[in-house]
Scaffold this motif. Structure first.
Motif, PDB file in Angstrom:
ATOM      1  N   LEU A 185       0.824  -1.210   0.000  1.00 47.24           N
ATOM      2  CA  LEU A 185       0.000   0.000   0.000  1.00 47.24           C
ATOM      3  C   LEU A 185       0.860   1.263   0.000  1.00 47.24           C
ATOM      4  O   LEU A 185       0.540   2.242  -0.680  1.00 47.24           O
ATOM      5  N   TRP A 186       1.937   1.250   0.770  1.00 45.42           N
ATOM      6  CA  TRP A 186       2.744   2.457   0.966  1.00 45.42           C
ATOM      7  C   TRP A 186       3.578   2.814  -0.261  1.00 45.42           C
ATOM      8  O   TRP A 186       3.617   3.979  -0.676  1.00 45.42           O
ATOM      9  N   CYS A 187       4.236   1.838  -0.875  1.00 49.25           N
ATOM     10  CA  CYS A 187       5.141   2.138  -1.994  1.00 49.25           C
ATOM     11  C   CYS A 187       4.416   2.762  -3.189  1.00 49.25           C
ATOM     12  O   CYS A 187       4.876   3.790  -3.719  1.00 49.25           O
ATOM     13  N   PRO A 188       3.287   2.208  -3.659  1.00 55.06           N
ATOM     14  CA  PRO A 188       2.575   2.881  -4.759  1.00 55.06           C
ATOM     15  C   PRO A 188       2.056   4.260  -4.371  1.00 55.06           C
ATOM     16  O   PRO A 188       2.084   5.191  -5.187  1.00 55.06           O
ATOM     17  N   THR A 189       1.580   4.401  -3.121  1.00 54.97           N
ATOM     18  CA  THR A 189       1.066   5.701  -2.671  1.00 54.97           C
ATOM     19  C   THR A 189       2.165   6.755  -2.658  1.00 54.97           C
ATOM     20  O   THR A 189       1.973   7.880  -3.135  1.00 54.97           O
ATOM     21  N   LEU A 190       3.329   6.391  -2.119  1.00 56.18           N
ATOM     22  CA  LEU A 190       4.461   7.329  -2.090  1.00 56.18           C
ATOM     23  C   LEU A 190       4.901   7.694  -3.501  1.00 56.18           C
ATOM     24  O   LEU A 190       5.171   8.868  -3.799  1.00 56.18           O
ATOM     25  N   THR A 191       4.948   6.712  -4.392  1.00 57.64           N
ATOM     26  CA  THR A 191       5.377   6.958  -5.772  1.00 57.64           C
ATOM     27  C   THR A 191       4.431   7.920  -6.487  1.00 57.64           C
ATOM     28  O   THR A 191       4.872   8.906  -7.099  1.00 57.64           O
ATOM     29  N   ILE A 192       3.131   7.647  -6.422  1.00 55.68           N
ATOM     30  CA  ILE A 192       2.152   8.500  -7.103  1.00 55.68           C
ATOM     31  C   ILE A 192       2.139   9.900  -6.487  1.00 55.68           C
ATOM     32  O   ILE A 192       2.022  10.911  -7.192  1.00 55.68           O
ATOM     33  N   ALA A 193       2.268   9.976  -5.154  1.00 55.19           N
ATOM     34  CA  ALA A 193       2.260  11.284  -4.488  1.00 55.19           C
ATOM     35  C   ALA A 193       3.436  12.137  -4.962  1.00 55.19           C
ATOM     36  O   ALA A 193       3.281  13.333  -5.241  1.00 55.19           O
ATOM     37  N   LEU A 194       4.608  11.532  -5.099  1.00 53.54           N
ATOM     38  CA  LEU A 194       5.774  12.282  -5.564  1.00 53.54           C
ATOM     39  C   LEU A 194       5.634  12.679  -7.028  1.00 53.54           C
ATOM     40  O   LEU A 194       6.000  13.793  -7.430  1.00 53.54           O
ATOM     41  N   LEU A 195       5.090  11.784  -7.837  1.00 53.63           N
ATOM     42  CA  LEU A 195       4.887  12.103  -9.245  1.00 53.63           C
ATOM     43  C   LEU A 195       3.878  13.236  -9.417  1.00 53.63           C
ATOM     44  O   LEU A 195       4.037  14.106 -10.278  1.00 53.63           O
ATOM     45  N   CYS A 196       2.832  13.221  -8.578  1.00 46.99           N
ATOM     46  CA  CYS A 196       1.817  14.281  -8.646  1.00 46.99           C
ATOM     47  C   CYS A 196       2.407  15.636  -8.245  1.00 46.99           C
ATOM     48  O   CYS A 196       1.935  16.686  -8.687  1.00 46.99           O
ATOM     49  N   MET A 197       3.426  15.615  -7.396  1.00 44.68           N
ATOM     50  CA  MET A 197       4.054  16.873  -6.973  1.00 44.68           C
ATOM     51  C   MET A 197       4.860  17.514  -8.093  1.00 44.68           C
ATOM     52  O   MET A 197       5.018  18.739  -8.135  1.00 44.68           O
ATOM     53  N   PHE A 198       5.369  16.687  -9.023  1.00 47.16           N
ATOM     54  CA  PHE A 198       6.316  17.223 -10.000  1.00 47.16           C
ATOM     55  C   PHE A 198       5.870  17.068 -11.459  1.00 47.16           C
ATOM     56  O   PHE A 198       5.899  18.028 -12.217  1.00 47.16           O
ATOM     57  N   VAL A 199       5.476  15.857 -11.864  1.00 49.49           N
ATOM     58  CA  VAL A 199       5.289  15.630 -13.303  1.00 49.49           C
ATOM     59  C   VAL A 199       3.930  15.064 -13.681  1.00 49.49           C
ATOM     60  O   VAL A 199       3.607  14.996 -14.866  1.00 49.49           O
ATOM     61  N   LEU A 200       3.135  14.648 -12.739  1.00 48.52           N
ATOM     62  CA  LEU A 200       1.916  13.899 -13.063  1.00 48.52           C
ATOM     63  C   LEU A 200       0.698  14.548 -12.430  1.00 48.52           C
ATOM     64  O   LEU A 200       0.778  15.119 -11.349  1.00 48.52           O
ATOM     65  N   SER A 201      -0.424  14.424 -13.110  1.00 49.45           N
ATOM     66  CA  SER A 201      -1.696  14.884 -12.546  1.00 49.45           C
ATOM     67  C   SER A 201      -2.669  13.714 -12.583  1.00 49.45           C
ATOM     68  O   SER A 201      -3.295  13.427 -13.609  1.00 49.45           O
ATOM     69  N   ALA A 202      -2.758  13.006 -11.460  1.00 47.86           N
ATOM     70  CA  ALA A 202      -3.645  11.835 -11.378  1.00 47.86           C
ATOM     71  C   ALA A 202      -4.387  11.869 -10.051  1.00 47.86           C
ATOM     72  O   ALA A 202      -4.129  11.048  -9.162  1.00 47.86           O
TER      73      ALA A 202
ATOM     74  N   ILE B 298      -7.465  11.137  -9.102  1.00 50.84           N
ATOM     75  CA  ILE B 298      -8.297   9.982  -8.743  1.00 50.84           C
ATOM     76  C   ILE B 298      -7.439   8.828  -8.244  1.00 50.84           C
ATOM     77  O   ILE B 298      -7.726   8.204  -7.217  1.00 50.84           O
ATOM     78  N   VAL B 299      -6.362   8.531  -8.962  1.00 46.54           N
ATOM     79  CA  VAL B 299      -5.452   7.452  -8.562  1.00 46.54           C
ATOM     80  C   VAL B 299      -4.844   7.752  -7.200  1.00 46.54           C
ATOM     81  O   VAL B 299      -4.775   6.878  -6.318  1.00 46.54           O
ATOM     82  N   ALA B 300      -4.394   8.988  -7.015  1.00 44.28           N
ATOM     83  CA  ALA B 300      -3.797   9.386  -5.738  1.00 44.28           C
ATOM     84  C   ALA B 300      -4.800   9.256  -4.603  1.00 44.28           C
ATOM     85  O   ALA B 300      -4.465   8.779  -3.505  1.00 44.28           O
ATOM     86  N   ALA B 301      -6.048   9.655  -4.842  1.00 46.15           N
ATOM     87  CA  ALA B 301      -7.075   9.574  -3.805  1.00 46.15           C
ATOM     88  C   ALA B 301      -7.367   8.126  -3.423  1.00 46.15           C
ATOM     89  O   ALA B 301      -7.478   7.795  -2.239  1.00 46.15           O
ATOM     90  N   ILE B 302      -7.471   7.252  -4.420  1.00 56.29           N
ATOM     91  CA  ILE B 302      -7.752   5.837  -4.148  1.00 56.29           C
ATOM     92  C   ILE B 302      -6.622   5.214  -3.332  1.00 56.29           C
ATOM     93  O   ILE B 302      -6.865   4.485  -2.356  1.00 56.29           O
ATOM     94  N   LEU B 303      -5.388   5.505  -3.729  1.00 58.65           N
ATOM     95  CA  LEU B 303      -4.240   4.943  -3.010  1.00 58.65           C
ATOM     96  C   LEU B 303      -4.164   5.467  -1.580  1.00 58.65           C
ATOM     97  O   LEU B 303      -3.837   4.720  -0.652  1.00 58.65           O
ATOM     98  N   CYS B 304      -4.477   6.752  -1.386  1.00 59.53           N
ATOM     99  CA  CYS B 304      -4.468   7.321  -0.026  1.00 59.53           C
ATOM    100  C   CYS B 304      -5.521   6.653   0.847  1.00 59.53           C
ATOM    101  O   CYS B 304      -5.273   6.338   2.017  1.00 59.53           O
TER     102      CYS B 304
END
Length: 296
Positions: A213-230, A232-238
């Protein structure tokens, strides 16, 4: 139909926060059930694995409450331009959250993995490991209690402090996740040779659930901070990450016979009926066929 792209970041963040609040409260209740049964019942309390698991649940309560409070302070700080006092309070709580995660939860998860491996494959060293765990757990409480107050000035004044914390999170996650993966592989190979092996293995399964649970959440959260806009995915993982204590509760209920017995007593409000129950296996004496079985 409302398009997610039409929702402002502030509105999206508020909706996510309310959802996480509900999920967080459910998870806190799950943590309290596990804490209660471990403290109350002797058979669970005497096992080193369960004692480590107890401290994991305590730390999860702290980090859930702290995260929900810090996020609400962040909203207040964003929308009403609160004073430096609010910023300092936010930084203290934020640092407590990060410290409990990095030096508490990750450390306890590492202990759980080591506990599982040593208990199965190096039983002669298990008693010494139990003594080591007691001192290690003390350290896991001291560090999160001291570090936040040392780093607060940097949190308030340094604009790159959050990035530094993210980098530290990545490094600490990699340091703990790597031996977890290695031990999983070794265990998968060696367990075929084990005799009377129980499928219930809290020390390995609970860390596996957390890192899945933690590794995908941390990865998506960091990507959303810099290069990605996701969003819905971030919310589901959180949400899934916040539900980690619930997953732990379901696992021990369905796959650990001791927890299932004691949790059933809690769920049915019959705790006092077995206040001192130990539920040790009774010794069985086998006589000849005609005499049957005598339980002593």
């Amino acid at each position: 139909m409302v398009n997610i792209n039409d929702i402002s970041y502030d509105t999206y963040f508020r909706i996510l926060l309310e959802l996480l609040t509900v999920v967080g409260l459910i998870s806190i209740v799950a943590n309290f059930f596990l804490i209660f049964v471990i403290i109350k019942y002797k058979k669970l309390r005497e096992d080193t694995t369960n004692l480590i698991f107890l401290h994991l649940n305590i730390m999860q309560v702290v980090i859930l409450i702290g995260t929900l409070i810090t996020q609400r302070i962040e909203i207040q700080y964003e929308f009403s331009s609160a004073s430096k006092v609010h910023a300092r309070v936010f930084c203290i709580l934020y640092q407590i959250d990060v410290s409990v995660l990095l030096f508490g939860i990750l450390g306890v998860l590492f202990l759980l993995v080591c506990d599982s491996f040593i208990k199965i494959y190096y039983k002669n060293k298990y008693q010494s490991f139990g003594l080591f765990c007691k001192f290690a757990l003390i350290g896991f409480y001291i560090l999160p209690g001291c570090i936040p107050f040392i780093l607060v000035p940097y949190c308030v004044s340094d604009p790159y402090f959050i990035l530094l914390i993210c980098l530290i999170m990545i490094v600490c996650t990699a340091i703990v996740a790597s031996p977890v993966i290695i031990i999983n592989i070794i265990h998968a190979i060696k367990k075929r040779k084990l005799i009377n092996y129980k499928s219930s293995n809290i020390g390995l399964v609970v860390p596996n659930i957390f890192f899945l649970l933690w590794c995908p959440t941390l990865t998506i959260a960091l990507l959303c901070m810099f290069v990605l806009s996701a969003p819905i995915v971030a919310a589901i993982l959180c949400v899934l990450l916040f539900l980690n204590p619930v997953f732990n509760l379901l696992y021990v209920y369905f796959y650990d016979s001791d927890y299932k017995i004691f949790l059933k007593l809690c769920f049915t409000c019959k705790c006092n009926e077995y206040s001192t129950v130990n539920l040790e296996d009774q010794s069985v004496t086998y006589n000849d066929v005609n005499d049957g079985v005598v339980i002593s």
